[in-house]
Design a protein around this motif. Structure first.
Motif, PDB file in Angstrom:
ATOM      1  N   SER A 472       1.104  -1.480   0.125  1.00 32.20           N
ATOM      2  CA  SER A 472      -0.277   0.069   0.140  1.00 32.20           C
ATOM      3  C   SER A 472       0.970   0.697  -0.269  1.00 32.20           C
ATOM      4  O   SER A 472       0.304   2.526  -0.424  1.00 32.20           O
ATOM      5  N   ALA A 473       1.863   1.237   1.248  1.00 35.57           N
ATOM      6  CA  ALA A 473       2.564   2.514   1.106  1.00 35.57           C
ATOM      7  C   ALA A 473       4.081   2.249  -0.626  1.00 35.57           C
ATOM      8  O   ALA A 473       3.525   3.239  -0.985  1.00 35.57           O
ATOM      9  N   ALA A 474       3.803   1.264  -1.107  1.00 35.45           N
ATOM     10  CA  ALA A 474       4.703   1.378  -2.300  1.00 35.45           C
ATOM     11  C   ALA A 474       4.030   1.943  -3.747  1.00 35.45           C
ATOM     12  O   ALA A 474       4.360   2.711  -4.298  1.00 35.45           O
ATOM     13  N   THR A 475       2.263   1.754  -3.432  1.00 36.95           N
ATOM     14  CA  THR A 475       0.971   2.110  -4.550  1.00 36.95           C
ATOM     15  C   THR A 475       0.855   3.596  -4.273  1.00 36.95           C
ATOM     16  O   THR A 475       0.940   4.378  -5.177  1.00 36.95           O
ATOM     17  N   GLU A 476       1.406   4.038  -3.415  1.00 40.56           N
ATOM     18  CA  GLU A 476       0.642   5.599  -3.103  1.00 40.56           C
ATOM     19  C   GLU A 476       2.348   6.241  -3.166  1.00 40.56           C
ATOM     20  O   GLU A 476       1.893   7.034  -3.628  1.00 40.56           O
ATOM     21  N   ARG A 477       3.537   5.723  -2.605  1.00 43.20           N
ATOM     22  CA  ARG A 477       4.724   6.634  -3.960  1.00 43.20           C
ATOM     23  C   ARG A 477       4.411   6.341  -4.714  1.00 43.20           C
ATOM     24  O   ARG A 477       4.570   7.276  -5.361  1.00 43.20           O
ATOM     25  N   GLU A 553      11.841   9.646 -13.752  1.00 42.76           N
ATOM     26  CA  GLU A 553      13.469   8.497 -13.030  1.00 42.76           C
ATOM     27  C   GLU A 553      12.514   8.387 -11.657  1.00 42.76           C
ATOM     28  O   GLU A 553      12.810   7.029 -11.314  1.00 42.76           O
ATOM     29  N   ALA A 554      12.061   9.246 -10.949  1.00 40.43           N
ATOM     30  CA  ALA A 554      11.521   9.020  -9.618  1.00 40.43           C
ATOM     31  C   ALA A 554      10.725   8.392 -10.087  1.00 40.43           C
ATOM     32  O   ALA A 554      10.065   6.991  -9.256  1.00 40.43           O
ATOM     33  N   ARG A 555       9.256   8.808 -11.342  1.00 33.69           N
ATOM     34  CA  ARG A 555       7.958   7.912 -10.976  1.00 33.69           C
ATOM     35  C   ARG A 555       8.756   5.873 -11.301  1.00 33.69           C
ATOM     36  O   ARG A 555       8.007   4.806 -11.474  1.00 33.69           O
ATOM     37  N   THR A 556       9.979   5.693 -12.421  1.00 37.90           N
ATOM     38  CA  THR A 556      10.271   4.390 -12.881  1.00 37.90           C
ATOM     39  C   THR A 556      10.943   4.045 -11.539  1.00 37.90           C
ATOM     40  O   THR A 556      10.692   2.336 -11.041  1.00 37.90           O
ATOM     41  N   ARG A 557      11.272   4.248 -10.812  1.00 38.38           N
ATOM     42  CA  ARG A 557      11.953   3.178  -9.262  1.00 38.38           C
ATOM     43  C   ARG A 557      10.986   3.358  -9.057  1.00 38.38           C
ATOM     44  O   ARG A 557      11.098   2.496  -8.137  1.00 38.38           O
ATOM     45  N   ALA A 558      10.328   4.653  -8.100  1.00 37.79           N
ATOM     46  CA  ALA A 558       8.766   3.723  -7.096  1.00 37.79           C
ATOM     47  C   ALA A 558       8.134   2.598  -7.839  1.00 37.79           C
ATOM     48  O   ALA A 558       7.658   1.720  -7.423  1.00 37.79           O
ATOM     49  N   ASP A 559       7.640   2.732  -9.452  1.00 34.07           N
ATOM     50  CA  ASP A 559       6.950   0.835  -9.525  1.00 34.07           C
ATOM     51  C   ASP A 559       8.151   0.419  -9.601  1.00 34.07           C
ATOM     52  O   ASP A 559       7.551  -0.987  -9.603  1.00 34.07           O
ATOM     53  N   GLU A 561       9.953  -0.105  -7.904  1.00 40.55           N
ATOM     54  CA  GLU A 561       9.976  -0.833  -5.843  1.00 40.55           C
ATOM     55  C   GLU A 561       8.610  -1.587  -5.884  1.00 40.55           C
ATOM     56  O   GLU A 561       8.712  -2.693  -5.139  1.00 40.55           O
ATOM     57  N   LEU A 562       7.933  -1.127  -6.489  1.00 39.72           N
ATOM     58  CA  LEU A 562       6.690  -1.538  -5.619  1.00 39.72           C
ATOM     59  C   LEU A 562       6.454  -3.357  -6.709  1.00 39.72           C
ATOM     60  O   LEU A 562       5.424  -4.078  -5.466  1.00 39.72           O
ATOM     61  N   GLY A 563       6.821  -3.307  -7.410  1.00 43.81           N
ATOM     62  CA  GLY A 563       6.772  -4.458  -8.597  1.00 43.81           C
ATOM     63  C   GLY A 563       7.473  -6.017  -7.810  1.00 43.81           C
ATOM     64  O   GLY A 563       7.726  -6.349  -6.582  1.00 43.81           O
ATOM     65  N   VAL A 564       8.405  -5.382  -6.522  1.00 48.94           N
ATOM     66  CA  VAL A 564       9.349  -5.664  -5.807  1.00 48.94           C
ATOM     67  C   VAL A 564       9.048  -6.606  -4.492  1.00 48.94           C
ATOM     68  O   VAL A 564       8.186  -7.436  -4.758  1.00 48.94           O
ATOM     69  N   VAL A 565       7.447  -5.164  -4.038  1.00 51.61           N
ATOM     70  CA  VAL A 565       7.510  -5.773  -2.931  1.00 51.61           C
ATOM     71  C   VAL A 565       5.838  -6.631  -2.809  1.00 51.61           C
ATOM     72  O   VAL A 565       5.432  -7.367  -2.102  1.00 51.61           O
ATOM     73  N   HIS A 566       5.221  -6.061  -4.348  1.00 43.52           N
ATOM     74  CA  HIS A 566       4.067  -7.373  -5.141  1.00 43.52           C
ATOM     75  C   HIS A 566       5.353  -8.602  -4.836  1.00 43.52           C
ATOM     76  O   HIS A 566       4.237  -9.767  -4.804  1.00 43.52           O
ATOM     77  N   GLU A 567       5.863  -8.986  -5.418  1.00 47.34           N
ATOM     78  CA  GLU A 567       6.518 -10.430  -5.876  1.00 47.34           C
ATOM     79  C   GLU A 567       6.490 -11.048  -4.359  1.00 47.34           C
ATOM     80  O   GLU A 567       6.350 -11.916  -4.239  1.00 47.34           O
TER      81      GLU A 567
END
Length: 1021
Positions: A472-477, A553-559, A561-567
């Motif tokens: 949830s936090a990564a999605t918000e970021r 670039e910040a949006r790419t990093r957040a995307d 990070e969200l993928g790693v947490v999803h896995e």
């Protein structure tokens, strides 16, 4: 104390609220508490103890044990409410242990603290609250009942097994139990205190004797020769007359020392006069010899000084040229350092290129760096293949382990089947009980196999919930980063559009009169465009573009990070949804659907149920211990081989599925590794070769760059050195380097020059002295003869002075030490008197004194009196139970080498003999221990202040009695009603259900145990 009502909720085996009406049960005076094994009969007694003292009996209060029922729903709190009358007051105690409860907000559980409440009933005002403090309630209940929790469990909850052991125990074990019940530790403290006082007094007396002897030894050392004339008395600490002998001997030593002091004073006066005359003669001869020696030394120094004059001139000239060369020293040092650095860089470059291929021998730094970068990219692509190769090796190891386990289990099954082929039958009387025990053991093993996967799912569910919050936090970021990127993109597009609209003004600013326009080509510029307000130039647009790129670039990093947490969350969720066998009762199944997502509470409840069922099955199997002991060795071996064969078969089935999974995984890994290995034996070998090549290229590139830099610095240093030598007056830098001296050499030259000058001035001053020249003309001084005469006189004076000082100090020291010895003797008198008095008392209380005929300790004497009271109270009931045959008596006779005081015997009226209680049979031991327990209850009650105990509970043991003895025991228990008491019997014996009408039955059910009241009329009807 009378119990009225007990209400338990989610306590022990009771999953719901159960109420026990003790008033209805006590109306008959005698009631039965029965039920199957594990139903919760003992838990009823635990609830009574917990309600009063906030803790269950000590034997069942093991660390980590929870009082909460595993059958209770999550939203039902554990609580025990006990209503009783004690000390003329009707009270209600409500207690709740620390327990988990669902959170009011969100999911999961939180731990609620333990709570206690105390209320009192007033006939006029009803119930009123008294306290909610654990400590205040505990102190009030203990004060009213007059007993601690341990005493209450021994007196009210009569544990027959403990008293049977008490009958057979030795005096030490009886003393420990009676000491806890009657609190006689204060008498043991008196014994210990007297023993400590005796040891302290003895230590002080011996220390006083030792101090007196030590003072005598110091007097002997200080007396010297006088002590040899009168030796020290041969006495030891504690010997009579020690103090008087020491004082008399000290007076004799002081008299001899004073005589020697007078003789030493006369000898000292004569030695002082002789030494003074010799000193004057020696000083005169020494003064003459010093003047003669000074003159001869001055003449020698003048001749030597003139011989060193050429060296002084040479040193002065060399020092002047060295100071000029100092101006060139910094340039020389710099040139030398640069030359060393250049040679080192060349050597490093040659070594680095020597290990490279021939095609790279003359390659530059940029070419080597580019080749290194390409190899690093190739090396990075092999990381995943290395991990796959390591996993394949681990799979081989796991498969080999499975094969070893399979061979061991096959051998185990063959041995079990060969042995079981000759098994006949078991005895009919124990068949049902043995089969039940085997089923319970099998179920416990199955539950143990389910428990670990269930715990793994619980851990995975907790990780899943924690990762869900991170998702949830990564999605918000990510959403925030996307919003920022969109805003930055729109801002950049807007600024770019505004700049394009005003591009004419920007081009007009670059126009020059007479030069062609870049747009229309005309050299005339009659009306150039003007910049409007808020004009955007290229710099502003570039800054907006940079901001847009950073946001992207910040949006790419957040995307990412969200993928790693999803896995991670998906992996934890899959682990939490893995199939786990459910309990057979089917209640509270967890994760049964294909997409079921069990909560932590559900999985926690499943783990708790499996744990409880496993413990219950284990207890059921252990409950057949008596039956298993009756079986022969062949029966125990048959049960063990059956269990071993079943476990081996289950392990074989599990290994088959595990082996198939490992085969599939390894096949997939080998397909991946075949591509990654290439022409190498392994991925690790390929990666190691690439790592070595990358390291060599990096080292070579760095070495080439370092050599180029060092060459440039050497050229600059040569130019600076030539210029510095010319300005200092040298033809070449080599000439300046040869003349150069370090600071130490220059200081040494300056020191030699200054020393020659100082020596010349000193010699001139001495040659001008008149006294020295006159002494040189006199005869040679005789210093040796004068010194010998003086040394002899001085030695005699020192000896006389030392003898006088020693004699005077000896007299003073003897006086001081004699006064100290007299003081020690005076102080020792009261200590010895105190020691004699304390030692006599300590020996009497410890049983070691001759005055103590039976060798009884003080605490044992007090406990013996209490045991005598208990035996008398128990005999009144034992005679009725045994039809007048047995009587309990206290014995203070000694057994073996032990002390007397706590013996317990039984007198058999049929034989007229007194024998030990350990010789009683099983049934006799039961009713003797019952009589002892009831007698102990009466004595402890009187000891506690006479608090009436109107409700008693008696635990198991009636099955060892015959019908006649059982009737007599029940008559004794029924007679307790004469004192307005009610007695609850906890028993499995079926015959008691016919004899005792009032009953409280504990029923074991799948949803938790329940209680049922049965009045006398229900049983008779």
């Amino acid at each position: 104390m009378r119990l009225h009502r007990l209400t338990v909720t989610a306590f022990g085996p009771f999953g719901t609220t159960q109420e026990i009406d003790f008033d209805a049960l006590s109306s008959a005076g005698l009631f039965l508490l029965h039920g199957p094994t594990g139903a919760g009969k003992t838990s009823v007694l635990d609830a009574v103890c917990y309600g009063l003292y906030g803790a269950v009996p000590g034997a069942r209060q093991s660390p980590g044990t929870s009082l909460r029922s595993d059958h209770a729903p999550a939203d039902l709190a554990t609580e025990v409410a006990l209503e009783l009358t004690v000390g003329g007051r009707r009270l209600e105690i409500t207690r709740s242990p620390a327990q988990p409860r669902p959170k009011k907000k969100g999911t999961g559980f939180t731990t609620e603290k333990a709570q206690s409440r105390l209320r009192e009933y007033d006939p006029e005002d009803g119930w009123r609250a008294l306290s909610r403090s654990h400590q205040e309630i505990g102190e009030e209940i203990t004060r009213l009942i007059g007993m601690s929790r341990e005493q209450f469990c021994q007196v009210v909850l009569l544990p027959q097994g403990d008293f049977a052991r008490f009958l057979r125990a030795d005096a030490e074990a009886r003393g420990r139990l009676l000491g806890r019940l009657f609190d006689t530790h204060r008498f043991a403290a008196v014994e210990e205190r007297l023993a400590e006082l005796r040891r302290t007094a003895e230590t002080r007396v011996r220390a006083g004797d030792e101090r007196v002897l030590a003072a005598a030894q110091r007097i002997a050392q200080a007396a010297g020769p006088a002590a040899r004339e009168s030796p020290l008395p041969d006495l030891q600490p504690g010997d009579p007359g020690l103090a008087e002998s020491v004082l008399e001997w000290a007076a004799t030593a002081r008299s001899g020392a004073r005589e020697r002091l007078d003789i030493a004073a006369c000898v000292l006066a004569m030695a002082e006069a002789r030494q003074s005359a010799a000193r004057l003669a020696l000083d005169s001869e020494r003064e003459l010899a010093a003047l003669q020696q000074r003159y001869e030394e001055t003449r020698r120094r003048a001749a030597a000084l003139e011989a060193r004059r050429p060296d002084r001139d040479r040193h002065h000239e060399r020092l002047a040229r060295a100071r000029k060369a100092d101006l060139v020293a910094p340039a020389l040092d710099l040139r030398e350092a640069v030359e060393r650095a250049y040679r080192a860089a060349c050597q490093t470059r040659d070594r680095a290129r020597a290990v490279l291929p021939g095609t790279l021998a003359d390659a530059g730094a940029e070419q080597l760096a580019e080749l290194e970068r390409r190899l690093r990219q190739e090396l990075g692509g092999l990381d995943a293949a290395k991990r796959a190769e390591q996993r394949s090796a681990r799979i081989d190891t796991e498969r080999a382990g499975l094969e070893r386990q399979a061979r061991a289990d096959d051998e185990l099954i063959r041995e079990a089947e060969a042995w079981l082929a000759g098994w006949d039958s078991i005895r009919d009387g124990l068949r049902a009980r043995i089969e039940a025990a085997q089923e319970a053991a099998t179920r416990a093993e199955q539950l143990a196999g389910r428990l670990e996967p269930a715990r793994a799912r619980l851990d995975a569910a907790r990780r899943r919930d924690a990762l869900a919050a991170q998702v949830s936090a990564a999605t918000e970021r990510l959403a925030t980063a996307r919003e920022h990127a969109a805003t930055a993109h729109e801002s950049w597009l807007e600024l770019r559009e505004r700049r394009l609209r005003d591009i004419a003004a920007e081009l007009a600013a670059e126009l020059v009169d007479g030069e062609d326009c870049k747009v229309c080509g005309s050299p005339d510029h009659p009306k150039p465009a003007r910049a409007a307000d808020g004009h955007v130039d290229k710099a502003v647009e570039d800054r907006a573009l940079d901001a847009h790129r950073r946001a992207e670039e910040a949006r790419t990093r957040a995307d990412r990070e969200l993928g790693v947490v999803h896995e991670q969350h998906a992996a934890a969720r899959a682990a939490a949804q893995s199939a786990v066998p459910q309990p057979r009762d089917g209640d509270g199944a967890v994760g049964t659907g294909p997409d079921a997502d069990p909560t932590v509470a559900e999985l926690g409840a499943l783990v708790d149920r499996l744990t409880g069922m496993h413990a219950e099955a284990h207890r059921s199997a252990a409950g057949m211990h008596a039956a298993r002991e009756a079986l022969a060795a062949a029966e125990r071996e048959q049960a063990e081989r059956l269990d071993g064969r079943q476990l081996a078969e289950r392990r074989a089935a599990a290994r088959t599925s595990l082996r198939e999974g490992l085969d599939r995984e390894q096949a997939a890994l080998e397909a991946e590794l075949a591509t990654a290995r290439g022409d190498f034996g392994s991925v690790a070998e390929h990666a190691a070769l690439l790592e070595r090549r990358v390291a060599l290229l990096a080292e070579a590139a760095e070495a080439v760059r370092a050599e180029e830099t060092a060459a440039q610095r050497r050229k600059e240093a040569d130019d600076r050195l030539a210029d510095a030598a010319f300005r200092a007056g040298f033809d070449t830098p080599q000439a300046a380097a040869e003349t150069l001296l370090d600071d130490a050499a220059q200081r040494e030259l300056q020191r030699l020059v200054d020393a020659w000058q100082s020596e010349a001035a000193a010699v001139a001053d001495r040659l001008a002295e008149t006294g020295t020249r006159a002494a040189a003309d006199r005869p040679q001084a005789a210093v040796g003869a004068a010194q010998a005469a003086y040394d002899t006189a001085e030695s005699l004076l020192r000896d006389a002075s030392a003898a006088h000082s020693a004699a005077r100090g000896r007299c003073a020291e003897l006086g001081r030490l004699s006064r100290g010895a007299a003081d020690e003797v005076r102080r020792l008198g009261p200590l010895r008197e105190e020691y004699d008095r304390v030692a006599r008392l300590a020996g009497l209380t410890a049983g070691t004194s001759a005055d103590n005929e039976r060798k009884m300790r003080l605490e044992s004497y007090v406990l013996a009196a209490r045991l005598e009271q208990v035996a008398a109270a128990a005999t009144a009931r034992l005679q009725r139970m045994s039809s007048g045959r047995y009587t309990l008596v206290h014995s203070d006779a000694r057994t073996g080498g032990r002390r007397s005081g706590l013996g317990l015997h039984v007198v058999d009226a049929w034989t007229g003999r007194e024998r030990d209680t350990a010789t009683l049979s099983g049934g006799e031991t039961f009713f003797a221990s019952l009589a002892l327990a009831l007698g102990l209850a009466d004595v402890v009650t009187d000891e506690a202040g006479g608090v009436r105990l109107d409700t008693l509970f008696i635990d198991e043991g009636f099955g060892s009695l015959d019908d006649q003895t059982l009737d007599e025991v029940l008559d004794v228990l029924d007679s307790l009603r004469e004192r307005d008491r009610s007695v609850g019997i906890v028993s499995h014996v079926g015959d008691l259900r016919r004899r005792i009408p009032a009953q409280l039955e504990v029923v074991k059910e799948r949803q938790g145990s329940a209680v049922r009241h049965r009045a006398a009329r229900e049983v008779s009807g």
